[in-house]
Design a protein around this motif. Structure first.
Motif, mmCIF file in Angstrom:
data_model
loop_
_atom_site.group_PDB
_atom_site.id
_atom_site.type_symbol
_atom_site.label_atom_id
_atom_site.label_comp_id
_atom_site.label_asym_id
_atom_site.label_seq_id
_atom_site.Cartn_x
_atom_site.Cartn_y
_atom_site.Cartn_z
ATOM 1 N N ALA A 127 37.167 56.289 54.845
ATOM 2 C CA ALA A 127 39.030 55.967 55.488
ATOM 3 C C ALA A 127 38.723 54.194 56.646
ATOM 4 O O ALA A 127 39.823 54.062 56.709
ATOM 5 N N PHE A 128 37.261 54.215 57.030
ATOM 6 C CA PHE A 128 37.511 52.829 58.142
ATOM 7 C C PHE A 128 37.773 51.930 57.738
ATOM 8 O O PHE A 128 37.894 51.412 58.633
ATOM 9 N N ALA A 129 38.243 51.390 56.500
ATOM 10 C CA ALA A 129 38.832 50.453 56.300
ATOM 11 C C ALA A 129 40.007 50.155 55.891
ATOM 12 O O ALA A 129 40.862 48.946 56.490
ATOM 13 N N LEU A 130 40.581 51.330 56.464
ATOM 14 C CA LEU A 130 42.017 51.812 56.626
ATOM 15 C C LEU A 130 42.046 51.779 58.053
ATOM 16 O O LEU A 130 43.521 51.121 58.617
ATOM 17 N N PHE A 131 41.525 52.407 58.413
ATOM 18 C CA PHE A 131 41.866 52.831 60.397
ATOM 19 C C PHE A 131 41.170 51.566 60.621
ATOM 20 O O PHE A 131 41.758 50.949 61.968
ATOM 21 N N ASN A 132 40.453 50.749 60.503
ATOM 22 C CA ASN A 132 40.395 49.172 60.806
ATOM 23 C C ASN A 132 41.377 48.030 61.186
ATOM 24 O O ASN A 132 41.547 47.677 61.841
ATOM 25 N N ARG A 133 41.970 48.619 60.171
ATOM 26 C CA ARG A 133 43.765 47.469 59.964
ATOM 27 C C ARG A 133 44.717 48.328 61.475
ATOM 28 O O ARG A 133 45.603 47.600 61.482
ATOM 29 N N ILE A 134 44.255 49.226 61.253
ATOM 30 C CA ILE A 134 45.687 50.069 62.151
ATOM 31 C C ILE A 134 45.306 50.238 63.931
ATOM 32 O O ILE A 134 45.518 50.185 64.425
ATOM 33 N N VAL A 135 43.999 50.241 63.602
ATOM 34 C CA VAL A 135 43.732 50.753 65.064
ATOM 35 C C VAL A 135 43.491 49.177 66.068
ATOM 36 O O VAL A 135 42.283 48.746 65.701
ATOM 37 N N ASP A 136 43.614 49.384 67.124
ATOM 38 C CA ASP A 136 43.281 47.867 68.070
ATOM 39 C C ASP A 136 42.075 48.778 68.564
ATOM 40 O O ASP A 136 41.245 48.178 69.541
ATOM 41 N N CYS A 188 29.224 59.944 69.798
ATOM 42 C CA CYS A 188 29.376 60.085 68.806
ATOM 43 C C CYS A 188 29.619 58.091 68.755
ATOM 44 O O CYS A 188 30.505 57.575 67.747
ATOM 45 N N GLN A 189 29.330 57.357 70.488
ATOM 46 C CA GLN A 189 29.780 56.476 70.380
ATOM 47 C C GLN A 189 28.671 56.225 69.152
ATOM 48 O O GLN A 189 29.000 54.766 68.622
ATOM 49 N N THR A 190 27.738 56.721 69.129
ATOM 50 C CA THR A 190 26.498 55.954 68.045
ATOM 51 C C THR A 190 27.474 55.613 66.303
ATOM 52 O O THR A 190 27.232 54.628 65.935
ATOM 53 N N LEU A 191 28.139 56.973 66.240
ATOM 54 C CA LEU A 191 28.225 56.924 64.674
ATOM 55 C C LEU A 191 28.926 55.961 64.761
ATOM 56 O O LEU A 191 29.507 55.085 63.925
ATOM 57 N N LEU A 192 30.094 55.947 66.011
ATOM 58 C CA LEU A 192 31.549 54.725 65.397
ATOM 59 C C LEU A 192 31.592 53.814 65.025
ATOM 60 O O LEU A 192 31.551 52.937 64.114
ATOM 61 N N ARG A 193 29.682 53.274 65.897
ATOM 62 C CA ARG A 193 29.779 51.553 65.820
ATOM 63 C C ARG A 193 28.829 51.558 64.252
ATOM 64 O O ARG A 193 28.860 50.337 63.944
ATOM 65 N N GLY A 194 28.799 52.532 63.355
ATOM 66 C CA GLY A 194 28.329 52.323 62.220
ATOM 67 C C GLY A 194 29.391 52.638 61.478
ATOM 68 O O GLY A 194 29.090 51.926 60.003
ATOM 69 N N HIS A 195 30.675 52.566 61.415
ATOM 70 C CA HIS A 195 31.798 52.440 60.730
ATOM 71 C C HIS A 195 32.980 51.102 61.118
ATOM 72 O O HIS A 195 33.176 50.630 60.693
ATOM 73 N N ALA A 196 33.456 51.363 62.764
ATOM 74 C CA ALA A 196 34.007 50.362 62.686
ATOM 75 C C ALA A 196 33.592 49.385 63.463
ATOM 76 O O ALA A 196 32.698 48.568 63.825
ATOM 77 N N ARG A 197 35.193 48.702 63.119
ATOM 78 C CA ARG A 197 35.086 46.904 63.240
ATOM 79 C C ARG A 197 35.782 46.303 64.331
ATOM 80 O O ARG A 197 36.552 45.716 64.776
ATOM 81 N N LYS A 198 36.335 47.849 65.177
ATOM 82 C CA LYS A 198 37.041 47.321 66.435
ATOM 83 C C LYS A 198 36.339 47.679 68.111
ATOM 84 O O LYS A 198 35.347 48.580 67.377
ATOM 85 N N PRO A 199 36.496 47.456 69.360
ATOM 86 C CA PRO A 199 36.319 47.960 70.173
ATOM 87 C C PRO A 199 35.883 49.355 70.411
ATOM 88 O O PRO A 199 37.101 49.666 69.871
ATOM 89 N N ILE A 200 35.352 49.652 70.759
ATOM 90 C CA ILE A 200 35.033 50.562 70.836
ATOM 91 C C ILE A 200 34.745 52.023 72.363
ATOM 92 O O ILE A 200 33.898 50.337 73.181
ATOM 93 N N ARG A 201 34.894 51.645 72.569
ATOM 94 C CA ARG A 201 34.723 52.774 74.919
ATOM 95 C C ARG A 201 34.461 53.583 74.673
ATOM 96 O O ARG A 201 35.653 54.681 74.701
ATOM 97 N N LEU A 202 33.430 54.169 75.618
ATOM 98 C CA LEU A 202 33.207 55.219 75.631
ATOM 99 C C LEU A 202 33.570 56.052 76.815
ATOM 100 O O LEU A 202 33.648 55.590 77.989
ATOM 101 N N ILE A 203 34.426 57.425 76.750
ATOM 102 C CA ILE A 203 35.251 58.024 77.794
ATOM 103 C C ILE A 203 35.159 59.638 77.401
ATOM 104 O O ILE A 203 35.941 60.008 76.919
ATOM 105 N N LEU A 204 34.275 60.221 78.994
ATOM 106 C CA LEU A 204 33.778 61.378 78.550
ATOM 107 C C LEU A 204 34.900 62.318 79.048
ATOM 108 O O LEU A 204 35.866 61.751 79.490
#
Length: 378
Positions: A130-139, A148-164
């Protein structure tokens, strides 16, 4: 700034509580905040009275709260049309999806403003494809914990912000607790689901109460939370010394009454209820899983035990409740740990992210005119 947050439904889950707390903070800071639920609570097996209370609280705090009342989660076209109508009224500058379900109707609605996604768990609840679609929509993505950040790094192709994650200031205790009390109340809070593994707490309850009885003490063990699996848990709890309170709108009052907070989850993102417990000065006994390990430091603000181990859970609870000096130190440690998780700081971090994304979407200003002609060969 006009901010629209999207959740699955208004319920007492941690993600939903965070969204409503943030909406109040945004509105209190002079921004226009709206929270949209994709479905009514009853349509997804949640408590309508909790939904009504949460919507009323958000509105009292200055935010808009509404539900699209989508009964069929697979009706993407109908969802997109309903969402588009709602967004036309709200006219958001930024949209923050706190449920992956929202991204499919958002993809069809084409809002034309920055979209943020927070995945509130250390495991995926949808196929990685599903990240193939998410990466097209998400900024930008938001991670609520290191795991959670480690998990996202394996799939996300957009910036990731850590906010506790953060909790409402209404949970804040002014002083640590000095002793557990003769007949303590032990509290667990969270949606009744396989993730929370409440059967382990049921199995730990009897050996704990028997050990306390040997000290001339009794205990009240309570689970506050509802959900589709509530009736199944209630059937399992017959004969066990555990009270199932159902979904509650007074968790802050329950925290003040409690003497110990327990979390027996099999996995977590970063549980809001655990932050609320720490703010309330409660020592915490939790399973040593992702999310929990980032909040609980053994011997400082609580204890960690292996998951699915009732004996270890009962022993850790007993030890915490049996030594007043240790208990008081853990309560002080809980209050110190909670300082990292203010809703004001969390809201400020989100607003900073939204501003950056909005600015990045604005057309670049034209370059200033040259002061002299430039030859193509220069």
């Amino acid at each position: 700034m006009r901010i629209c947050s999207i959740i699955t439904s208004f319920t007492s889950g941690g993600a939903e509580m965070l969204v409503c707390n943030l909406a109040e903070a945004f509105a209190g800071g002079g921004h226009e905040a709206a929270v949209i639920a994709l479905s009514d609570a009853a349509q997804v097996g949640n408590a309508p009275d909790t939904e009504a209370a949460m919507m009323a609280r958000a509105r009292a705090g200055g935010a808009k709260a509404l539900s699209l009342s989508l009964a069929n989660r697979n009706d993407w076209l109908g969802g997109a049309l309903a969402l588009r109508r709602a967004l036309r009224d709200i006219r958001p500058d930024a949209i923050h999806a706190h449920s992956a379900r929202a991204l499919f109707p958002l993809a069809l609605a084409m809002p034309g403003v920055p979209v943020v996604l927070t995945h509130h768990n250390s495991r995926l609840s949808f196929p990685p494809a599903a990240f193939a679609l998410f990466n097209r929509i998400v900024d930008s993505y938001v991670a609520i914990s290191d795991q959670c950040q480690t998990l996202l790094r394996g799939h996300a192709r957009k910036p990731i912000r850590l906010i506790l994650n953060a909790a409402s200031a209404r949970f804040q205790a002014q002083e640590p607790r000095m002793a557990a009390g003769r007949d303590p109340m032990i509290l667990a809070v969270g949606t009744v689901s396989a993730q929370k593994d409440y059967p382990t707490l049921l199995h730990a309850a009897r050996p704990l109460t028997e050990a306390l009885a040997a000290q001339g003490r009794s205990a009240r063990i309570c689970i506050a939370g509802g959900g589709p699996e509530f009736d199944q848990l209630r059937a399992q709890a017959v004969g066990d010394p555990v009270e199932l309170l159902g979904a509650r709108n007074d968790v802050d009052a329950l925290m003040r009454q409690a003497n110990l907070f327990v979390n027996c989850s099999l996995w977590e993102g970063f549980p809001i209820a655990m932050i609320e417990a720490a703010m309330s000065g409660l020592p915490i006994v939790a399973t040593a899983v992702a999310g929990n390990r980032e909040m609980v430091t053994p011997g400082v603000n609580g204890a960690l035990v292996p998951p699915s181990d009732p004996a270890a859970l009962a022993q850790a609870m007993l030890e915490t409740l049996s030594d007043d000096a240790c208990y008081s130190a853990l309560s002080q440690g809980a209050l110190r740990a909670a300082r990292r998780f203010s809703i004001e700081g969390c809201a400020a971090a989100h607003l900073d992210l939204y501003r950056q994304l909005i600015d990045a979407r604005r057309p670049h200003l034209s370059a200033p005119p040259l002061t002299r002609p430039v030859s193509p060969c220069e």
